[in-house]
Design a protein around this motif. Structure first.
Motif, PDB file in Angstrom:
ATOM      1  N   ASP A  26       0.824  -1.206   0.000  1.00  0.00           N
ATOM      2  CA  ASP A  26       0.000   0.000   0.000  1.00  0.00           C
ATOM      3  C   ASP A  26       0.859   1.257   0.000  1.00  0.00           C
ATOM      4  O   ASP A  26       0.551   2.235  -0.679  1.00  0.00           O
ATOM      5  CB  ASP A  26      -0.928   0.006   1.218  1.00  0.00           C
ATOM      6  CG  ASP A  26      -2.177  -0.844   1.004  1.00  0.00           C
ATOM      7  OD1 ASP A  26      -2.370  -1.338  -0.129  1.00  0.00           O
ATOM      8  OD2 ASP A  26      -2.943  -1.021   1.963  1.00  0.00           O
ATOM      9  N   VAL A  27       1.929   1.237   0.787  1.00  0.00           N
ATOM     10  CA  VAL A  27       2.863   2.361   0.862  1.00  0.00           C
ATOM     11  C   VAL A  27       4.275   1.805   0.835  1.00  0.00           C
ATOM     12  O   VAL A  27       4.597   0.900   1.608  1.00  0.00           O
ATOM     13  CB  VAL A  27       2.657   3.197   2.148  1.00  0.00           C
ATOM     14  CG1 VAL A  27       3.655   4.349   2.204  1.00  0.00           C
ATOM     15  CG2 VAL A  27       1.229   3.723   2.237  1.00  0.00           C
ATOM     16  N   GLY A  28       5.115   2.322  -0.066  1.00  0.00           N
ATOM     17  CA  GLY A  28       6.491   1.853  -0.162  1.00  0.00           C
ATOM     18  C   GLY A  28       7.479   2.917   0.265  1.00  0.00           C
ATOM     19  O   GLY A  28       7.312   3.580   1.298  1.00  0.00           O
ATOM     20  N   VAL A  29       8.542   3.102  -0.526  1.00  0.00           N
ATOM     21  CA  VAL A  29       9.598   4.057  -0.207  1.00  0.00           C
ATOM     22  C   VAL A  29       9.029   5.467  -0.142  1.00  0.00           C
ATOM     23  O   VAL A  29       8.227   5.871  -0.997  1.00  0.00           O
ATOM     24  CB  VAL A  29      10.711   3.985  -1.272  1.00  0.00           C
ATOM     25  CG1 VAL A  29      11.757   5.065  -1.032  1.00  0.00           C
ATOM     26  CG2 VAL A  29      11.355   2.608  -1.271  1.00  0.00           C
ATOM     27  N   PRO A  79       9.776  -6.102  -4.270  1.00  0.00           N
ATOM     28  CA  PRO A  79       9.990  -4.664  -4.362  1.00  0.00           C
ATOM     29  C   PRO A  79      10.712  -4.074  -3.151  1.00  0.00           C
ATOM     30  O   PRO A  79      10.567  -4.557  -2.021  1.00  0.00           O
ATOM     31  CB  PRO A  79       8.562  -4.103  -4.458  1.00  0.00           C
ATOM     32  CG  PRO A  79       7.723  -5.123  -3.757  1.00  0.00           C
ATOM     33  CD  PRO A  79       8.345  -6.446  -4.084  1.00  0.00           C
ATOM     34  N   LEU A  80      11.484  -3.031  -3.396  1.00  0.00           N
ATOM     35  CA  LEU A  80      12.082  -2.236  -2.333  1.00  0.00           C
ATOM     36  C   LEU A  80      10.988  -1.392  -1.696  1.00  0.00           C
ATOM     37  O   LEU A  80      10.300  -0.636  -2.390  1.00  0.00           O
ATOM     38  CB  LEU A  80      13.186  -1.347  -2.899  1.00  0.00           C
ATOM     39  CG  LEU A  80      13.851  -0.363  -1.932  1.00  0.00           C
ATOM     40  CD1 LEU A  80      14.578  -1.096  -0.815  1.00  0.00           C
ATOM     41  CD2 LEU A  80      14.811   0.549  -2.687  1.00  0.00           C
ATOM     42  N   VAL A  81      10.799  -1.502  -0.368  1.00  0.00           N
ATOM     43  CA  VAL A  81       9.685  -0.823   0.285  1.00  0.00           C
ATOM     44  C   VAL A  81      10.133   0.203   1.324  1.00  0.00           C
ATOM     45  O   VAL A  81       9.292   0.866   1.931  1.00  0.00           O
ATOM     46  CB  VAL A  81       8.723  -1.839   0.936  1.00  0.00           C
ATOM     47  CG1 VAL A  81       8.130  -2.763  -0.123  1.00  0.00           C
ATOM     48  CG2 VAL A  81       9.416  -2.653   2.027  1.00  0.00           C
ATOM     49  N   GLY A  82      11.436   0.372   1.543  1.00  0.00           N
ATOM     50  CA  GLY A  82      11.891   1.350   2.521  1.00  0.00           C
ATOM     51  C   GLY A  82      13.340   1.133   2.891  1.00  0.00           C
ATOM     52  O   GLY A  82      14.041   0.314   2.290  1.00  0.00           O
ATOM     53  N   GLY A  83      13.792   1.884   3.912  1.00  0.00           N
ATOM     54  CA  GLY A  83      15.162   1.738   4.379  1.00  0.00           C
ATOM     55  C   GLY A  83      15.717   3.028   4.921  1.00  0.00           C
ATOM     56  O   GLY A  83      14.982   3.886   5.431  1.00  0.00           O
ATOM     57  N   ASP A  84      17.036   3.199   4.781  1.00  0.00           N
ATOM     58  CA  ASP A  84      17.708   4.381   5.326  1.00  0.00           C
ATOM     59  C   ASP A  84      19.017   4.577   4.587  1.00  0.00           C
ATOM     60  O   ASP A  84      19.597   3.626   4.059  1.00  0.00           O
ATOM     61  CB  ASP A  84      17.963   4.187   6.823  1.00  0.00           C
ATOM     62  CG  ASP A  84      18.427   5.466   7.516  1.00  0.00           C
ATOM     63  OD1 ASP A  84      18.075   6.564   7.022  1.00  0.00           O
ATOM     64  OD2 ASP A  84      19.137   5.380   8.529  1.00  0.00           O
TER      65      ASP A  84
END
Length: 312
Positions: free
Chosen positions: A20-23, A113-118
């Motif tokens: 629903d919400v990624g990067v 899929p890439l969905v977030g990080g730092d």
């Protein structure tokens, strides 16, 4: 270029199915599938410890995700998404373009899929956390091997270690031979489809990251069993097979960085055909310990041990 410009340019993409919400927000929002269990794994790659500074950034991006997907494969999980924590000494746009191309190319190929990080500034360090799912009660674990089970391995072993020996200057390989083993070291193939196909067939499984002796030893300890390993049955490439026997044994038994699957299955089990060669390499025994024998059944005195980050 600032941190958020870097993220938008190289890593932000439209939300994928099941996301629903990624990067771009404080948290990713993923949509769970009814009747499944989440499987989560993290791996860190540190320059000078896990990869050479000369590695092609696209291959490094591929490998950073591949080693995590290999953990999902070992548990029979289907990838759902991943996060990336990236420390960079400086912003190098050419490096970032190659790295993100390799990383996201594999992500697309595996539907992860890439969905977030730092991101932050510091010595080059990559940490990925990957999320997968498997039907409730069907995840492959290390603890299910039973006496009499056969031990199988996918693919070929030892080429990554042989490439490392070339970089160390202890082995001379040139041309296509070197490129083949270097590709194994820098661009491994995670056996995701095989892992899922082994659900309901394999009794235990794990992936090879630190070397067959040590990694298989973890499976035996978790299952409370021992094993006999046939060293001459271990699959190896023609390039490795052309090397002296002692070097072959080092590479296939204690080399590490293979990222193949080792699994156990009952005798006569019908193994899946997903286009990956599978080789029977031993049998589970009741007596504790791991015996390595040659083709004549004689114990092999090898003195080898797998990689350990704090003992190496």
């Amino acid at each position: 270029m600032g941190e958020f410009d870097l993220i938008r340019r190289y890593f932000q993409r439209p939300a994928a199915a099941g996301v629903d919400v990624g990067v771009g927000d404080d948290c990713a929002v993923l949509v769970p599938t009814p009747g499944v269990r989440w499987l989560v794994s993290s791996d860190m790659l540190v320059e000078g410890r896990h990869f050479l500074s000369t590695v092609d950034p696209a291959r490094l991006g591929h490998k950073a995700l591949a080693v995590n997907l290999s953990d999902l494969a070992a548990c029979g999980a289907a990838p759902r998404g991943f996060t990336l924590a990236l420390a960079l000494p400086r912003v190098d746009e050419a490096w970032l373009a190659g790295f993100s191309r390799g990383l996201l190319g594999l992500a697309d190929a595996q539907g992860c899929p890439l969905v977030g990080g730092d991101t932050t500034q510091g010595p080059l360090n990559l940490c990925i956390t990957v999320f997968g799912e498997a039907p409730a009660g069907q995840a492959l674990l290390r603890s299910g091997a039973r006496v009499g089970d056969e031990i199988w391995v996918s693919g070929m072993l030892g080429d990554a270690r042989l490439a490392l020996e070339v970089f160390r200057g202890t082995v001379a390989l040139v041309g296509n031979a070197f490129e083949r083993v270097r590709l194994a070291m820098e661009c491994p193939t995670p056996r995701v489809a095989l892992g899922q196909a082994l659900r309901g067939i394999a009794t235990a499984a794990l992936d090879l990251s630190d070397g067959l002796l040590g990694d298989l030893g973890h499976l035996l300890a978790a299952s409370g069993v021992g094993a006999r390993l046939d060293v001459d049955a271990l699959p190896r490439s023609a390039v490795l097979a052309a090397q002296p026997a002692a070097l072959q044994h080092t590479c296939v038994l204690a080399g590490g960085d293979d990222y193949e699957l080792v699994f156990t299955a009952p005798p006569g089990a019908r193994l899946p055909d997903v286009g990956v060669p599978l080789t029977r390499i031993g049998v589970i025994e009741a007596a504790p310990g791991l015996r390595v024998v040659d083709a004549q059944g004689r114990d092999l005195a090898h003195g080898l041990r797998s990689f350990d980050h704090f003992a190496a």
